[in-house]
Scaffold this motif. Structure first.
Motif, short mmCIF file in Angstrom:
data_model
loop_
_atom_site.label_atom_id
_atom_site.label_comp_id
_atom_site.label_asym_id
_atom_site.label_seq_id
_atom_site.Cartn_x
_atom_site.Cartn_y
_atom_site.Cartn_z
N LEU A 221 0.81 -1.22 0.00
CA LEU A 221 0.00 0.00 0.00
C LEU A 221 0.84 1.27 0.00
O LEU A 221 0.30 2.37 -0.02
N GLN A 222 2.18 1.10 0.06
CA GLN A 222 3.12 2.23 0.10
C GLN A 222 2.81 3.14 1.28
O GLN A 222 2.77 4.37 1.15
N LEU A 223 2.57 2.51 2.43
CA LEU A 223 2.27 3.26 3.65
C LEU A 223 3.54 3.78 4.31
O LEU A 223 4.61 3.18 4.21
N SER A 224 3.40 4.89 5.02
CA SER A 224 4.52 5.40 5.79
C SER A 224 4.74 4.56 7.05
O SER A 224 5.88 4.31 7.46
N ASP A 225 3.63 4.11 7.67
CA ASP A 225 3.75 3.32 8.90
C ASP A 225 2.40 2.69 9.22
O ASP A 225 1.35 3.10 8.71
N ILE A 226 2.43 1.66 10.07
CA ILE A 226 1.22 1.05 10.63
C ILE A 226 1.39 1.06 12.14
O ILE A 226 2.39 0.58 12.67
N ARG A 227 0.41 1.63 12.85
CA ARG A 227 0.52 1.77 14.29
C ARG A 227 -0.74 1.26 14.98
O ARG A 227 -1.75 0.99 14.35
N TRP A 228 -0.64 1.17 16.33
CA TRP A 228 -1.78 0.80 17.16
C TRP A 228 -1.90 1.82 18.28
O TRP A 228 -0.90 2.19 18.90
N GLN A 229 -3.12 2.27 18.54
CA GLN A 229 -3.33 3.27 19.59
C GLN A 229 -3.15 2.65 20.97
O GLN A 229 -2.64 3.28 21.88
N SER A 243 -7.21 -8.79 8.55
CA SER A 243 -8.46 -8.17 8.09
C SER A 243 -8.18 -7.12 7.03
O SER A 243 -8.88 -7.05 6.01
N LEU A 244 -7.17 -6.29 7.28
CA LEU A 244 -6.81 -5.27 6.29
C LEU A 244 -6.32 -5.92 5.00
O LEU A 244 -6.65 -5.46 3.89
N GLY A 245 -5.55 -7.02 5.13
CA GLY A 245 -5.06 -7.73 3.94
C GLY A 245 -6.20 -8.29 3.10
O GLY A 245 -6.16 -8.24 1.86
N ARG A 246 -7.24 -8.83 3.76
CA ARG A 246 -8.39 -9.35 3.02
C ARG A 246 -9.13 -8.24 2.29
O ARG A 246 -9.58 -8.42 1.15
N LEU A 247 -9.22 -7.07 2.93
CA LEU A 247 -9.89 -5.94 2.28
C LEU A 247 -9.12 -5.48 1.05
O LEU A 247 -9.71 -5.12 0.02
N VAL A 248 -7.79 -5.50 1.13
CA VAL A 248 -6.94 -5.12 0.00
C VAL A 248 -7.21 -6.06 -1.19
O VAL A 248 -7.28 -5.62 -2.35
N PRO A 252 -9.16 -3.67 -4.10
CA PRO A 252 -7.87 -2.98 -4.28
C PRO A 252 -8.02 -1.55 -4.81
O PRO A 252 -7.18 -0.70 -4.54
N GLU A 253 -9.13 -1.26 -5.52
CA GLU A 253 -9.28 0.06 -6.14
C GLU A 253 -9.51 1.17 -5.11
O GLU A 253 -9.17 2.33 -5.36
N ILE A 254 -10.06 0.83 -3.94
CA ILE A 254 -10.37 1.89 -2.97
C ILE A 254 -9.13 2.31 -2.16
O ILE A 254 -9.20 3.23 -1.35
N LEU A 255 -8.03 1.61 -2.36
CA LEU A 255 -6.82 1.90 -1.57
C LEU A 255 -5.80 2.71 -2.36
O LEU A 255 -4.63 2.77 -1.98
N GLU A 256 -6.25 3.35 -3.43
CA GLU A 256 -5.32 4.11 -4.27
C GLU A 256 -4.80 5.36 -3.58
O GLU A 256 -3.72 5.86 -3.93
N ASN A 257 -5.55 5.91 -2.62
CA ASN A 257 -5.21 7.20 -2.03
C ASN A 257 -4.46 7.11 -0.70
O ASN A 257 -4.40 8.10 0.03
N VAL A 258 -3.92 5.94 -0.38
CA VAL A 258 -3.26 5.79 0.93
C VAL A 258 -1.75 5.96 0.86
O VAL A 258 -1.08 5.91 1.89
N VAL A 284 -16.57 -3.26 10.95
CA VAL A 284 -16.44 -4.30 9.93
C VAL A 284 -15.86 -3.68 8.66
O VAL A 284 -15.69 -2.47 8.54
N HIS A 285 -15.58 -4.53 7.66
CA HIS A 285 -14.97 -4.06 6.42
C HIS A 285 -15.78 -2.96 5.74
O HIS A 285 -15.22 -2.07 5.10
N HIS A 286 -17.11 -3.02 5.90
CA HIS A 286 -17.97 -2.03 5.26
C HIS A 286 -17.62 -0.62 5.74
O HIS A 286 -17.55 0.33 4.95
N HIS A 287 -17.36 -0.47 7.06
CA HIS A 287 -16.99 0.83 7.61
C HIS A 287 -15.61 1.26 7.13
O HIS A 287 -15.38 2.43 6.81
N TRP A 288 -14.67 0.33 7.12
CA TRP A 288 -13.33 0.65 6.63
C TRP A 288 -13.39 1.09 5.17
O TRP A 288 -12.70 2.05 4.77
N THR A 289 -14.19 0.40 4.37
CA THR A 289 -14.31 0.74 2.96
C THR A 289 -14.80 2.17 2.78
O THR A 289 -14.28 2.92 1.95
#
Length: 485
Positions: A221-229, A243-248, A252-258, A284-289
């Motif tokens: 996803l070319q992310l700068s970092d992955i963190r946990w609060q 879960s994030l991997g399954r959504l990708v 895959p098209e909705i993750l273009e802006n990350v 759930v994935h619907h909210h993440w999407t």
């Protein structure tokens, strides 16, 4: 004399039977502790992340203690020391919901060593100076016959003269002696090293899996970092990345802006004030999407927010408006924009006579739960959104030089802290040395300096967390207080 002694013992036995009949169920205990939970619940400390984290960790340990009390036949108890930040009540408030001040709280420490729910509940409430009258109104005598029957086999609490007469050891006196012996780092490590090593070895495959998933997703996803609060366990974190991997894979098209962004797994979904993508762990994935689909709109709002910060800076002589994740609550972008906009309108209407660029190099953060400005040890001003403009101007002018000195000291302190962490990690062959956000740099420096004076073979290959209390985390991390003895 013997008759008197026997009569005294029988009276004590009768009293103990009366006390034992007044038992609490788990549900009764929760109800009785409601005033306590209301006073210390982390959700009410959103503006105070350090205190919030201390209360979160203490509540976990308290819940474990209460659970053990309800296990049938559980007898192995160790005194448990807890620290809570308790919200203060207004002296003349009659409404429970409104009885706490906006930002007042006090630190309370106490040790639990009771072996039944009723005594534990009363100890907690008394330690926090909370009323216990409502406990008396609970129906603590109406326990089922089966539960009441189980109390018959409890140990008898004899009078002190019984132990001096027979020569037997007084268990209460032994417990008090154990409590008087303060826990030391060496003794605690000696008692807990084996448990920590066992948990750490068990977690190693999951730790490798977590690192692999994090690297793969960050690269894909070319992310700068992955963190946990929060300090979730390794298994929980792996599950979130899966879960994030399954959504990708599915969308895959909705993750273009990350690209270049940081993803933070937290309690709610959205974009944070710092511009990070927040994924709620309960969503759930619907909210993440939906969050990924809204990213273009979030980026537009972020540009408006940056422009607003610049305008505030111009009105305040060039002082920089910053947002510090470790010291401020996790606000959404929308919440932070509203806070900035309200403060900007107030400043603009007041027309404060700050000379342009006279305060360049200084920093400030906005806080919504304070009424008076203050200067942090790291050099940034903490400005209430409701602060009177005239008082704000005078405070900034009077503290400007001290703020510059604190900022310079902060840089030196951060360098020292980093060097001591590296030196301590190498000296004790630690796999990792880190601190909780609630531990300041000054506390971390003091802790590391004193650690380096010790010989600690127990720490080889371990994960050591500097905290406010002793504990072994579920994945084998050792937590020790920064001010260990």
């Amino acid at each position: 004399t013997f008759y008197y002694f026997v009569r005294l013992c029988l009276d004590k036995i009768l009293l103990q039977c009366v006390l034992q009949s007044r038992t609490l169920s788990g549900a009764d205990a929760i109800n009785a502790l409601r005033p306590f939970y209301f006073a210390v619940h982390p959700d009410f400390f959103g503006q105070h992340p350090k205190e919030r984290e201390v209360n979160e960790n203490s509540l976990k340990r308290l819940n474990g203690y209460l659970e053990n009390l309800q296990k049938p036949g559980f007898r192995s108890f160790k005194p448990t020391q807890l620290t809570f930040y308790v919200r203060e009540r207004e002296p003349n408030s009659s409404n429970v919901q409104e009885s706490f001040s906006a930002s007042g709280f006090r630190a309370v420490s106490f040790t639990l060593h009771t072996r039944d729910l009723l005594s534990t509940v009363l100890d907690i409430l008394n330690s926090c100076s909370l009323s216990t009258e409502h406990v008396q109104s609970l129906n603590v005598n109406s326990q089922p016959h089966k539960e009441a029957k189980s109390t018959v086999n409890r140990p008898i609490k004899w009078d002190k003269t019984y132990y001096s007469f027979t020569g037997f050891k007084d268990p209460e006196e032994e417990l008090e002696q154990a409590q008087r012996v303060e826990t030391t780092l060496l003794s605690w490590l000696d008692d807990n090293e084996a448990s920590a090593v066992k948990k750490l070895k068990k977690s190693l495959p999951l730790r490798k899996e977590l690192e692999r998933l994090k690297i793969e997703l960050s690269h894909e996803l070319q992310l700068s970092d992955i963190r946990w609060q929060r300090s979730w366990g390794i298994a929980h974190r792996c599950s979130q990345l899966h879960s994030l991997g399954r959504l990708v894979q599915q969308r895959p098209e909705i993750l273009e802006n990350v690209k270049g962004r940081t993803v933070v797994f937290t309690d709610r979904s959205g974009m944070s004030a710092a511009g990070h993508i927040m994924l709620g762990t309960m969503d759930v994935h619907h909210h993440w999407t939906k969050i990924f689909e809204r990213l273009p709109n979030y980026y537009k709002l972020q540009k408006r927010l940056l422009l607003l910060e610049d305008r505030i800076s111009q009105l305040l002589g060039g002082i920089q408006v910053i947002y510090i994740e470790e010291l401020q609550p996790l606000l959404t972008l929308e919440e932070y924009f509203e806070t900035l906009n309200s403060f900007y309108n107030k400043l603009r209407d007041s027309r404060l006579p700050f000379h342009p660029r006279s305060l360049r190099g200084l920093q400030m953060i906005l806080e919504s739960d304070r009424y008076a400005p203050s200067l942090h040890e790291f050099g940034h001003f903490m400005i209430p959104t409701v602060c009177d403009p005239a008082a704000l101007q005078w405070f900034i002018f009077s503290k400007a030089q001290e703020a510059r000195e604190n900022l310079k000291r902060k840089e030196e302190m951060m360098i020292t802290e980093k060097e001591l962490i590296n030196t301590s990690t190498e000296r004790f062959s630690l796999d990792r040395l880190y601190k909780e956000p609630s531990v300041s740099s000054a506390q971390m420096i003091d802790c590391c300096k004193r650690l380096l004076e010790e010989s600690l073979p127990y720490l080889q290959g371990m994960h050591l967390c500097i905290s406010h209390f002793y504990s072994v985390l579920q994945d084998g991390d050792l937590c020790i207080p920064w001010n260990w003895k």
